[in-house]
Design a protein around this motif. Structure first.
Motif, mmCIF file in Angstrom:
data_model
loop_
_atom_site.group_PDB
_atom_site.id
_atom_site.type_symbol
_atom_site.label_atom_id
_atom_site.label_comp_id
_atom_site.label_asym_id
_atom_site.label_seq_id
_atom_site.Cartn_x
_atom_site.Cartn_y
_atom_site.Cartn_z
ATOM 1 N N ALA A 189 -14.859 -50.017 95.429
ATOM 2 C CA ALA A 189 -13.784 -49.754 96.389
ATOM 3 C C ALA A 189 -12.901 -50.983 96.541
ATOM 4 O O ALA A 189 -13.351 -52.106 96.348
ATOM 5 N N ASP A 237 -6.326 -42.268 102.179
ATOM 6 C CA ASP A 237 -5.670 -42.862 101.016
ATOM 7 C C ASP A 237 -6.689 -43.101 99.913
ATOM 8 O O ASP A 237 -7.865 -43.366 100.181
ATOM 9 N N VAL A 238 -6.213 -43.046 98.673
ATOM 10 C CA VAL A 238 -7.110 -43.170 97.516
ATOM 11 C C VAL A 238 -7.972 -44.434 97.602
ATOM 12 O O VAL A 238 -9.172 -44.397 97.353
ATOM 13 N N SER A 239 -7.342 -45.559 97.957
ATOM 14 C CA SER A 239 -8.102 -46.813 97.944
ATOM 15 C C SER A 239 -9.118 -46.863 99.081
ATOM 16 O O SER A 239 -10.020 -47.694 99.068
ATOM 17 N N ILE A 240 -8.976 -45.990 100.069
ATOM 18 C CA ILE A 240 -9.888 -45.975 101.220
ATOM 19 C C ILE A 240 -11.026 -44.976 100.991
ATOM 20 O O ILE A 240 -12.146 -45.167 101.471
ATOM 21 N N ALA A 260 -12.881 -44.427 98.469
ATOM 22 C CA ALA A 260 -14.064 -45.012 97.835
ATOM 23 C C ALA A 260 -14.910 -45.769 98.856
ATOM 24 O O ALA A 260 -16.136 -45.763 98.784
ATOM 25 N N GLN A 261 -14.260 -46.417 99.838
ATOM 26 C CA GLN A 261 -15.013 -47.137 100.876
ATOM 27 C C GLN A 261 -15.897 -46.167 101.671
ATOM 28 O O GLN A 261 -17.057 -46.452 101.962
ATOM 29 N N GLU A 281 0.287 -45.256 98.219
ATOM 30 C CA GLU A 281 -0.457 -44.722 99.357
ATOM 31 C C GLU A 281 0.457 -44.651 100.568
ATOM 32 O O GLU A 281 1.635 -44.994 100.483
ATOM 33 N N VAL A 294 -15.464 -36.204 93.295
ATOM 34 C CA VAL A 294 -16.179 -36.746 94.458
ATOM 35 C C VAL A 294 -17.505 -36.007 94.629
ATOM 36 O O VAL A 294 -18.553 -36.612 94.852
ATOM 37 N N LEU A 343 -19.229 -46.935 94.416
ATOM 38 C CA LEU A 343 -17.923 -47.052 93.769
ATOM 39 C C LEU A 343 -17.389 -48.456 93.964
ATOM 40 O O LEU A 343 -17.740 -49.148 94.922
ATOM 41 N N PRO A 380 -14.116 -41.897 91.350
ATOM 42 C CA PRO A 380 -15.531 -41.600 91.143
ATOM 43 C C PRO A 380 -15.825 -41.263 89.682
ATOM 44 O O PRO A 380 -15.108 -40.474 89.073
ATOM 45 N N ASN A 397 -18.791 -44.849 99.637
ATOM 46 C CA ASN A 397 -19.861 -45.854 99.586
ATOM 47 C C ASN A 397 -20.637 -45.909 100.899
ATOM 48 O O ASN A 397 -21.862 -46.041 100.901
ATOM 49 N N SER A 441 -6.655 -47.613 111.479
ATOM 50 C CA SER A 441 -6.132 -46.906 110.311
ATOM 51 C C SER A 441 -6.980 -45.657 110.065
ATOM 52 O O SER A 441 -8.040 -45.481 110.667
ATOM 53 N N GLN A 444 -10.577 -46.396 109.069
ATOM 54 C CA GLN A 444 -11.386 -46.899 110.195
ATOM 55 C C GLN A 444 -11.729 -45.766 111.155
ATOM 56 O O GLN A 444 -12.835 -45.696 111.688
#
Lengths: 327, 339
Positions: B285, A186-189, A191-192, B45, A217, B283, B268, A195, A156, A159
């Motif tokens: 996540a 994607d938004v949810s990715i 943040a990963q 998404e 960000v 964050l 964020p 981090n 993905s 990844q």
């Protein structure tokens, strides 16, 4: 303060476009006299709109784009005049992460091949060492060791960006240019990956030049921020100071324009009119004056110098002393 | 606006694609209501099915690769009559598209004709649907460019798309979409490719035009900041289903699906006290990857990434629970997400 890791002085990158036998072409001033330092272990944010020159600036530091003039020093060593034979060694100390991880990975090479190629090029370790190091790198970016056998299309977007980061880390660099590394995710990715960058920075003591356009960000990740417009620095300050106390009208406008995820804060704001002017025909004097709500006649006359207005806070605006831009 | 009741009512829409590896169900029973003059934000998404939903409303999915296999798309036209677009014959759809229903896409350069002048492209729409004369259509094109605040519109009508900036091109797309006073505008990530300063200009423009023209907007986006700016109601999509829907303030105040909650939590935000203490911030996540529509999990599509998951979540797709009369969440544990 200790000696900075990267020191950039009056850097210019000009391109000539449209040159033919009959026409001298037009000079595009993508980066036009930029100076800043990146400290050891520091994350410096570089923000600006498309066309501000931020990507060109990032690439010219690694000499992926040749600077026209000025100086880039890395650990005290001048980079702009290094002969090609010594560039390779430099690039084992400085690496880049690109925005689109799919476009920057070779689709015909397995992840393991991509990562060990970087190690081979820099003659790091024996074949067995390299296989071990590939596994370690994958773990470091949060992927299972076994994915070394797999190809980019099997991953993905998030990844793939982890793989892009692993490749940059392969040669153990001290400095990384991260060019919009989460913008395509994607938004949810996002943040990963943010981090992950935070973890790597802490574990490896990396210095990062983080190029982006998402101000939330940038605020989250960066110690200090440089605001770029048409190839020039408008303002630079610590992240906390810049967001709480912007001194340049362009910084204020950028902060105002960022959509706030709170429906109760829907507000009428100063909207910048128009678009970025062409960098091949920048306005005289202050390059921002054509879109600046506070421009006066004097702004057209001279290029405002970057002046210190506070601790580690510099601004290039002749009206900085009289404007109150706090909300 | 003729008649009363919703402008658009999508009921239990199902859309599939045929691929080499079998049939992929991209939209699995979606319900959306757009009231006249209001904006519904459809948030999701990649792979959530949000763009497929909008293309289904426009009936723009090529028959060769897939299509609508179930549900209704009820559209109230200018004449006040309600029609089901799923069963509308193609010539009738052609008469609606660009006329009563218009669409704006993310990348204006790929949806404008590079070989034709801006003004001519807008005039063509007006000539086609409103049967204006060539001269009147050109005049109308210039009026539309004025409406979308393009400076020097008479001169700009006479240039080609590549001579304009991205923001200007998106204004042209909006001018073209509004050329026939549509009742419904579908905007698919219209500001995603733009800089924040230009994005704000386009959002303000759309808000103003909605006030003046009174069109309903289905606004597709992944950006929660943009949602907060523009939406009246929000539908959050994941894995081909609406997982939560609510008025915008209610959704941000009380997200009741773990995915919505996760999206809001992962934004964020700086903890100034922690930063001053030298802590490296992290964050919250959402773990894992977005759902693969070719290989969805059993039960709730979000269950492999959900921190509230219980065995029942893996058994069947949860129904929609009423959080309030205007707020629904497709989660068995919608009432237990606090803390």
């Amino acid at each position: 303060m200790a000696e900075p890791l990267v020191s950039i002085a009056d850097l210019k990158v000009h391109f000539t476009v449209g040159r033919t036998m009959f026409s001298p072409g037009t000079v595009v001033r993508a980066v036009d006299g930029v100076s800043f330092d990146v400290g050891r272990g520091e994350v410096l944010g570089l923000v600006g709109e498309s066309g501000s020159g931020k990507t060109t600036l990032g690439r010219s530091i690694l000499r992926l784009v040749e600077p026209t003039s000025g100086s880039v020093r890395f650990e005290g060593e001048e980079v702009t005049t290094l002969p090609p034979s010594r560039l390779k060694r430099l690039r084992s100390r400085m690496q880049i992460i690109f925005q689109d991880p799919y476009a920057s990975l070779n689709p015909r090479m397995s992840v393991g091949q991509t990562l060990s190629e970087a190690l081979e090029l820099h003659a790091i370790g024996t074949r067995a060492d390299r296989a071990e190091r590939v596994g370690d790198l994958l773990e470091q970016v949060g992927l299972p060791r076994a994915v070394a056998q797999r190809f980019p299309h099997e991953f993905s977007g998030g990844q793939r960006q982890r793989i892009g980061i692993a490749r940059a880390l392969a040669v153990n660099p001290g400095f990384i240019v991260a060019d919009e590394p989460v913008s395509a995710l994607d938004v949810s990715i996002q943040a990963q990956i943010i981090n992950l960058l935070q973890d790597l920075r802490q574990e490896l003591g990396l210095s990062i030049l983080f190029i982006g356009h998402d101000l939330s960000v940038i605020e989250f990740l960066c110690d200090r921020v440089v605001v770029l417009y048409l190839g020039r620095i408008m303002e630079t300050a610590t992240a906390a100071d810049l967001y709480a106390n912007p001194r340049h009208p362009y910084t204020r406008a950028l902060l105002d324009a960022a959509p706030v995820p709170d429906p109760r804060k829907r507000r009428e704001r100063i909207t910048l009119k128009g678009d970025l002017p062409s960098p091949s025909a920048p306005p005289s004097g202050c390059v921002f004056r054509t879109r600046c709500p506070f421009a006066i006649a004097a702004c057209a006359e001279t290029v405002p110098p970057l002046e210190t207005v506070g601790a580690r806070h510099q601004v290039a605006c002749i009206r900085a002393g009289e404007l109150d831009l706090t909300e | 606006m003729a008649g009363t009741g919703p402008l658009l009512e999508i009921r239990d829409l199902v859309t599939e694609f045929r691929t080499e590896t079998g049939v992929v169900r991209a939209v699995k029973g979606v319900d959306i209501v757009v009231e006249p003059g209001k904006t519904v934000a459809l948030v999701g998404e990649s792979g959530s099915g949000k763009s497929v939903t909008s293309l289904s409303v426009m009936r723009l999915i090529p028959k060769a690769i897939g299509g609508i296999v179930g549900g209704e798309i009820l559209f109230r036209g200018r004449d006040g009559r309600v029609r089901d677009l799923v069963h509308e014959p193609e010539p009738a759809m052609r008469a609606l598209r660009g006329n009563e229903i218009s669409m704006v896409f993310q990348e204006p350069m790929t949806s404008l004709n590079p070989t034709q002048k801006i003004g001519a492209q807008i005039a063509e729409v007006a000539r086609l649907h409103r049967k204006l004369s060539r001269a009147d259509a050109w005049k109308h094109a210039i009026e539309m460019l004025t409406l979308v605040e393009i400076p020097d519109p008479a001169r700009r009508a006479d240039i080609y798309p590549h001579q304009m900036s991205g923001g200007m091109r998106q204004r042209v797309m909006i001018a073209m979409a509004l050329a026939c006073n549509p009742a419904l505008l579908i905007a698919d990530e219209p500001t995603t490719a733009l800089d924040v300063t230009v994005q704000l200009q386009i959002l303000e423009l759309m808000r103003r035009l909605q006030r003046e023209i009174g069109m309903g907007i289905l606004f597709i986006t992944h950006n929660l900041g943009v949602v907060a700016e523009i939406a009246d109601t929000v539908a959050v999509m994941y894995g081909g289903r609406i997982v939560e829907t609510a008025p915008v303030e209610e959704l941000f105040d009380r997200p009741s699906h773990p995915y919505t909650r996760g999206l809001l939590d992962s934004l964020p935000s700086v903890d100034h006290a922690a930063r001053a203490a030298g802590k490296v911030a992290r964050l919250k996540a959402i773990p894992g990857s977005v759902v693969d529509p070719r290989n969805p999990p059993h039960g709730c599509d979000f269950n492999p990434r959900c921190r509230w998951v219980i065995p029942a979540c893996r058994e069947a797709v949860p129904p929609v629970f009423p959080v309030s009369p205007t707020h629904g969440a497709r989660c068995l544990r919608w009432n237990e997400l606090d803390g």
